[in-house]
Each structure stands twice: as structure tokens, then as C-alpha cells.
Design an enzyme around this catalytic site. Structure first.
Site, PDB file in Angstrom:
ATOM      1  N   GLU A 174       0.846  -8.285   4.130  1.00 34.37           N
ATOM      2  CA  GLU A 174       0.654  -8.214   2.898  1.00 34.37           C
ATOM      3  C   GLU A 174       0.467  -9.786   2.344  1.00 34.37           C
ATOM      4  O   GLU A 174      -0.450 -10.247   1.403  1.00 34.37           O
ATOM      5  CB  GLU A 174       1.837  -7.574   1.852  1.00 34.37           C
ATOM      6  CG  GLU A 174       1.483  -7.751   0.503  1.00 34.37           C
ATOM      7  CD  GLU A 174       2.394  -7.022  -0.479  1.00 34.37           C
ATOM      8  OE1 GLU A 174       2.870  -6.063   0.060  1.00 34.37           O
ATOM      9  OE2 GLU A 174       2.385  -7.336  -1.641  1.00 34.37           O
ATOM     10  N   ARG A 190      -6.762  -2.785  -3.781  1.00 34.47           N
ATOM     11  CA  ARG A 190      -6.423  -2.198  -2.228  1.00 34.47           C
ATOM     12  C   ARG A 190      -6.195  -0.596  -2.856  1.00 34.47           C
ATOM     13  O   ARG A 190      -5.418  -0.173  -3.957  1.00 34.47           O
ATOM     14  CB  ARG A 190      -5.260  -2.877  -1.943  1.00 34.47           C
ATOM     15  CG  ARG A 190      -4.941  -1.942  -0.482  1.00 34.47           C
ATOM     16  CD  ARG A 190      -3.635  -2.437  -0.182  1.00 34.47           C
ATOM     17  NE  ARG A 190      -2.506  -2.174  -0.528  1.00 34.47           N
ATOM     18  CZ  ARG A 190      -1.790  -1.037  -0.749  1.00 34.47           C
ATOM     19  NH1 ARG A 190      -2.125   0.208  -0.406  1.00 34.47           N
ATOM     20  NH2 ARG A 190      -0.690  -1.098  -1.413  1.00 34.47           N
ATOM     21  N   ARG A 217      -5.287   2.768  -8.900  1.00 40.39           N
ATOM     22  CA  ARG A 217      -4.200   2.455  -9.381  1.00 40.39           C
ATOM     23  C   ARG A 217      -4.283   1.463 -10.721  1.00 40.39           C
ATOM     24  O   ARG A 217      -3.696   1.370 -11.644  1.00 40.39           O
ATOM     25  CB  ARG A 217      -3.100   1.936  -8.419  1.00 40.39           C
ATOM     26  CG  ARG A 217      -2.423   3.174  -7.681  1.00 40.39           C
ATOM     27  CD  ARG A 217      -1.368   2.566  -6.688  1.00 40.39           C
ATOM     28  NE  ARG A 217      -2.200   2.211  -5.614  1.00 40.39           N
ATOM     29  CZ  ARG A 217      -1.827   1.760  -4.414  1.00 40.39           C
ATOM     30  NH1 ARG A 217      -0.253   2.174  -4.313  1.00 40.39           N
ATOM     31  NH2 ARG A 217      -2.462   1.488  -3.289  1.00 40.39           N
TER      32      ARG A 217
HETATM   33  C1  FAD Z   1       6.463   0.765  -4.785  1.00 42.31           C
HETATM   34  C2  FAD Z   1       5.463   0.210  -3.459  1.00 42.31           C
HETATM   35  C3  FAD Z   1       4.997   1.428  -2.783  1.00 42.31           C
HETATM   36  C4  FAD Z   1       4.078   1.321  -1.801  1.00 42.31           C
HETATM   37  N1  FAD Z   1       3.271   2.319  -1.240  1.00 42.31           N
HETATM   38  C5  FAD Z   1       2.464   1.920  -0.267  1.00 42.31           C
HETATM   39  C6  FAD Z   1       1.732   3.185   0.531  1.00 42.31           C
HETATM   40  O1  FAD Z   1       2.242   4.429   0.208  1.00 42.31           O
HETATM   41  N2  FAD Z   1       1.152   2.762   1.588  1.00 42.31           N
HETATM   42  C7  FAD Z   1       0.592   1.477   1.837  1.00 42.31           C
HETATM   43  O2  FAD Z   1       0.174   1.364   2.471  1.00 42.31           O
HETATM   44  N3  FAD Z   1       1.271   0.646   1.364  1.00 42.31           N
HETATM   45  C8  FAD Z   1       2.277   0.902   0.169  1.00 42.31           C
HETATM   46  N4  FAD Z   1       2.957  -0.213  -0.470  1.00 42.31           N
HETATM   47  C9  FAD Z   1       2.578  -1.478   0.107  1.00 42.31           C
HETATM   48  C10 FAD Z   1       3.363  -1.911   1.407  1.00 42.31           C
HETATM   49  O3  FAD Z   1       4.530  -1.320   1.335  1.00 42.31           O
HETATM   50  C11 FAD Z   1       3.478  -3.327   1.750  1.00 42.31           C
HETATM   51  O4  FAD Z   1       2.106  -3.995   1.533  1.00 42.31           O
HETATM   52  C12 FAD Z   1       3.876  -3.554   3.205  1.00 42.31           C
HETATM   53  O5  FAD Z   1       5.097  -2.839   3.273  1.00 42.31           O
HETATM   54  C13 FAD Z   1       4.077  -5.198   3.329  1.00 42.31           C
HETATM   55  O6  FAD Z   1       4.534  -5.322   4.704  1.00 42.31           O
HETATM   56  P1  FAD Z   1       4.791  -6.683   5.258  1.00 42.31           P
HETATM   57  O7  FAD Z   1       5.460  -6.414   6.620  1.00 42.31           O
HETATM   58  O8  FAD Z   1       3.369  -7.491   5.347  1.00 42.31           O
HETATM   59  O9  FAD Z   1       5.690  -7.687   4.423  1.00 42.31           O
HETATM   60  P2  FAD Z   1       7.135  -7.239   4.038  1.00 42.31           P
HETATM   61  O10 FAD Z   1       7.462  -5.793   4.148  1.00 42.31           O
HETATM   62  O11 FAD Z   1       7.155  -7.587   2.421  1.00 42.31           O
HETATM   63  O12 FAD Z   1       8.006  -7.995   5.019  1.00 42.31           O
HETATM   64  C14 FAD Z   1       8.046  -9.317   4.575  1.00 42.31           C
HETATM   65  C15 FAD Z   1       9.453  -9.408   5.346  1.00 42.31           C
HETATM   66  O13 FAD Z   1       9.690 -10.999   5.589  1.00 42.31           O
HETATM   67  C16 FAD Z   1      11.065 -11.400   5.082  1.00 42.31           C
HETATM   68  N5  FAD Z   1      10.977 -12.662   4.624  1.00 42.31           N
HETATM   69  C17 FAD Z   1      10.583 -13.333   3.597  1.00 42.31           C
HETATM   70  N6  FAD Z   1      10.592 -14.748   3.407  1.00 42.31           N
HETATM   71  C18 FAD Z   1      11.205 -15.050   4.645  1.00 42.31           C
HETATM   72  C19 FAD Z   1      11.673 -16.078   5.248  1.00 42.31           C
HETATM   73  N7  FAD Z   1      11.467 -17.262   4.670  1.00 42.31           N
HETATM   74  N8  FAD Z   1      12.341 -16.181   6.245  1.00 42.31           N
HETATM   75  C20 FAD Z   1      12.519 -15.062   7.103  1.00 42.31           C
HETATM   76  N9  FAD Z   1      12.066 -13.885   6.664  1.00 42.31           N
HETATM   77  C21 FAD Z   1      11.480 -13.666   5.368  1.00 42.31           C
HETATM   78  C22 FAD Z   1      11.346 -10.464   3.936  1.00 42.31           C
HETATM   79  O14 FAD Z   1      12.691 -10.099   3.765  1.00 42.31           O
HETATM   80  C23 FAD Z   1      10.629  -9.053   4.671  1.00 42.31           C
HETATM   81  O15 FAD Z   1      11.530  -8.302   5.483  1.00 42.31           O
HETATM   82  C24 FAD Z   1       3.765  -0.013  -1.218  1.00 42.31           C
HETATM   83  C25 FAD Z   1       4.412  -1.092  -2.088  1.00 42.31           C
HETATM   84  C26 FAD Z   1       5.260  -0.952  -2.779  1.00 42.31           C
HETATM   85  C27 FAD Z   1       5.964  -2.021  -3.601  1.00 42.31           C
END
Ligand code: FAD
Length: 307
Positions: free
Chosen positions: A111, A122, A14
Site C-alpha cells: 500500500e 482502487r 467505493r
Molecule cells: C477496512 C479495510 C478493508 C479492506 N479490505 C480489503 C479487501 O477486501 N481486499 C483488498 O485487496 N484490500 C483491502 N483493504 C486494503 C488492504 O488491506 C491493504 O491495502 C493492505 O493490507 C496493505 O498491506 P501492506 O502490507 O502494504 O501494508 P500494511 O498491512 O499496512 O503493513 C505495513 C506494516 O508495517 C508496519 N510498520 C509501519 N511503520 C513501521 C516502522 N517504522 N517500522 C517497522 N514496521 C512498521 C505496520 O505496523 C504494518 O504491520 C482494506 C483496507 C481496510 C482499511
């Protein structure tokens, strides 16, 4: 993409695709001279588009009123992931320094974390694999850790610094609303620290960040409620975005090479002799301190990327 990645074409990594898109737009070949391109899926046919790309189909139908089976989709490069993050070991334990010293009881996964499986770029789908594998490992380690340890004594009123920070914003009467600061941060980071970077732009961004941080000190919210106050949450998050932007810009300015998604127009080559190392950023009163730790290479030797 034939011009930029003759073998992999649209399936190139990408960062390569983003650079190609950005260049086309910058050289004036955006649609109608504007800042976007068209993605053409029409040759795939209805069956493939609906079966294999249901999410994209749903998004563009809902938000743009476009049928991707028959119409072109307007697209633009954007950030899809944060490479790097809070350094952890393979059990999700947060590491404090370049000697990999763990901070007992503090874990990160997903993430926000950097367990260092993605390098500087990545590859598609690997975030969810990372999250499943290292989220599970971190959870198991945490469960074992809490069984084997006593709660350490807490300082008196441990929540006080956080409470004060929140209260300072909530109770401030005069100052600037958060939206202009957030918009200017987003726009300036997009110009100076996204797909293409160079010393001039990054230095300008450092100055802009100093100005925005100064303005942020006087940020005000209109909603003074104590519950579900999303404006207050946004104001707090903006402060953290400014901090993160500062570390990204300082690390990018120091790294005088190109690697993965970090592309320096003034240093377009990867430089393993000087830069095959992880950047560690420490927030200090005077700004950001950068330190480095070596990359451990085992089975796969780094090679030049050719597509
Ligand atoms: C457009 C797009 C397409 C993607 N496509 C892919 C794909 O095809 N395959 C793949 O593997 N990855 C993909 N990714 C990446 C992947 O989706 C993310 O890396 C992953 O969802 C991150 O998950 P997470 O649980 O670590 O964080 P998040 O999903 O960001 O979860 C963090 C959570 O913490 C909450 N939060 C934040 N601050 C606080 C706080 N202070 N108190 C309480 N809660 C809080 C947020 O509201 C959120 O719900 C994509 C990303 C994007 C943007």
C-alpha cells in the site's frame, strides 16, 4: 443507492458510495439527524450473512454487540486505502522523478507503493493482488540486485540524522502532548480533504497544517524509555502524517478536476485535456513542489464512468 447509481446500486465503486453516504448525512438524513447511516443485511438471511460475511459479522458482534442477521449496522464513510504512494516500476524499484529514474537499491511494494495499477480509484480486492504480484517481483529483483552489486561506501555515521530526530523528541522537557495535534489533524483532514474537497477547504487545511506543524515542533512524550516506546513511535508517525497530509492537500488543491476518489465540488468533472497525468510531490524546504508525468495508455482508452 437507487438515487446515485441506478444500475450498480450498492455494488458501485467505493468513491461513489462514499459520496452518496456523505451527501445523505450532510442533507440531514443521517440516523436521528446524526453523522451515520444504517446498513441493512437482514434480507440476506442467516446462512448468507454467516457464510459470506464472517468478518463483518464478527466485527459488529464484538465491537457493537449487534447481530447483523437481525439488526441494522451503523456505518460512516472512512479511508480504506491510500491511492498513490512511493512511485515504483513493475519490479518495485523506487523512481525518483518524472523520467522514471530508479534509485538503485531502494524498493517499495504494497500500500505504501504506487506501481500505478489502480489509477485514482482502487477497486475492491485489488490491493491484495497488487501486494502479492509486486511484492514477489520486488523480492526477486532485490535478490538478483544484491547478488550483482557491491555495497556502496556509507557516509560516516549514517544513522546519525535519524538518531538525532528521535532523541530530540525523547529528551524534550516542555511542549505539547501529541494527542490534541493528532486529533485535530484527523478531524480537519476529514472535513477538508476526504470525500469532498474544494479550494476554500483545501486552502483552510493548508493554514491548519502550518499551525499543526508549528505545534509539532514542540511535541513531548511522557515515556522516555529506550525500548518498546509506543508513545515515541506515535510521535514520530505523527510527524510523517503531517508531511503526507501536506503533500495530499497541495496535490488536491492544484488538481482542478474530479477523478476517482479525488472529488472537487468546485470542479466536479473529469478533465482529461488538462489532468490526465500523474502528480509527483517533492518535499522542499519551503513546502511541496508539484511536478507531473504522463499516463501511458495502451489497450484500454479512458471512458466516462457511468453506473
Ligand atoms: C477496512 C479495510 C478493508 C479492506 N479490505 C480489503 C479487501 O477486501 N481486499 C483488498 O485487496 N484490500 C483491502 N483493504 C486494503 C488492504 O488491506 C491493504 O491495502 C493492505 O493490507 C496493505 O498491506 P501492506 O502490507 O502494504 O501494508 P500494511 O498491512 O499496512 O503493513 C505495513 C506494516 O508495517 C508496519 N510498520 C509501519 N511503520 C513501521 C516502522 N517504522 N517500522 C517497522 N514496521 C512498521 C505496520 O505496523 C504494518 O504491520 C482494506 C483496507 C481496510 C482499511
Amino acid at each position: 443507492m437507487e438515487r446515485y447509481a441506478p444500475t450498480l446500486l450498492d455494488l458501485a465503486p467505493r468513491d461513489v458510495i462514499s459520496r452518496a453516504m456523505y451527501l445523505e448525512i450532510r442533507e440531514g438524513r443521517g440516523i436521528d439527524g446524526r453523522d451515520y447511516l444504517h446498513l441493512d443485511l437482514t434480507h440476506l438471511g442467516a446462512e448468507v450473512v454467516l457464510k459470506k460475511l464472517p468478518d463483518i459479522t464478527d466485527f459488529v458482534r464484538t465491537y457493537l454487540g449487534i447481530d447483523p442477521v437481525k439488526e441494522l449496522i451503523p456505518v460512516q464513510p472512512t479511508a480504506h486505502y491510500a491511492m498513490g504512494g512511493i512511485p515504483t516500476d513493475v519490479d518495485g524499484r523506487v523512481l525518483l522523478d518524472e523520467k522514471n529514474t530508479p534509485l538503485p537499491g531502494f524498493y517499495a511494494a504494497g500500500e505504501c507503493a504506487c506501481v500505478s495499477v489502480h489509477g485514482a480509484n482502487r477497486l475492491g480486492t485489488n490491493s491484495l493482488v497488487d501486494i502479492l504480484v509486486f511484492g514477489r517481483r520486488a523480492g526477486r529483483h532485490m535478490a538478483a540486485y544484491v547478488r550483482s552489486t557491491d555495497l556502496p561506501p556509507l557516509p560516516e555515521r549514517p544513522a546519525e540524522p535519524a538518531r538525532e530526530e528521535i532523541e530530540a523528541i525523547r529528551s524534550r522537557r516542555e511542549g505539547e502532548r501529541l494527542e490534541p495535534i493528532r486529533r485535530e489533524l484527523r478531524e480537519a483532514m476529514m472535513v477538508h480533504a476526504s470525500v469532498f474537497r474544494d479550494a476554500g477547504g483545501l486552502t483552510a487545511m493548508q493554514k491548519k497544517l502550518a499551525e499543526l506543524k508549528e505545534r509539532y515542533r514542540r511535541v513531548v512524550v511522557q515515556d522516555r524509555g529506550q525500548r518498546f516506546n509506543t508513545e515515541l513511535l506515535d510521535a514520530l508517525a505523527l510527524g510523517y502524517m503531517l508531511d503526507i497530509s501536506e503533500t495530499v492537500v497541495a496535490s488536491a488543491l492544484a488538481r482542478t478536476e474530479s477523478r476517482g476518489a479525488h472529488y472537487r465540488e468546485d470542479y466536479p468533472k473529469r478533465d482529461d485535456a488538462n489532468w490526465l497525468k500523474h502528480s509527483l510531490a517533492f518535499r522542499r524546504d519551503g513546502g511541496v513542489e508539484l511536478r507531473y508525468k504522463p499516463v501511458v495508455i495502451t489497450r484500454f482508452q479512458p471512458k466516462e464512468r457511468v453506473y
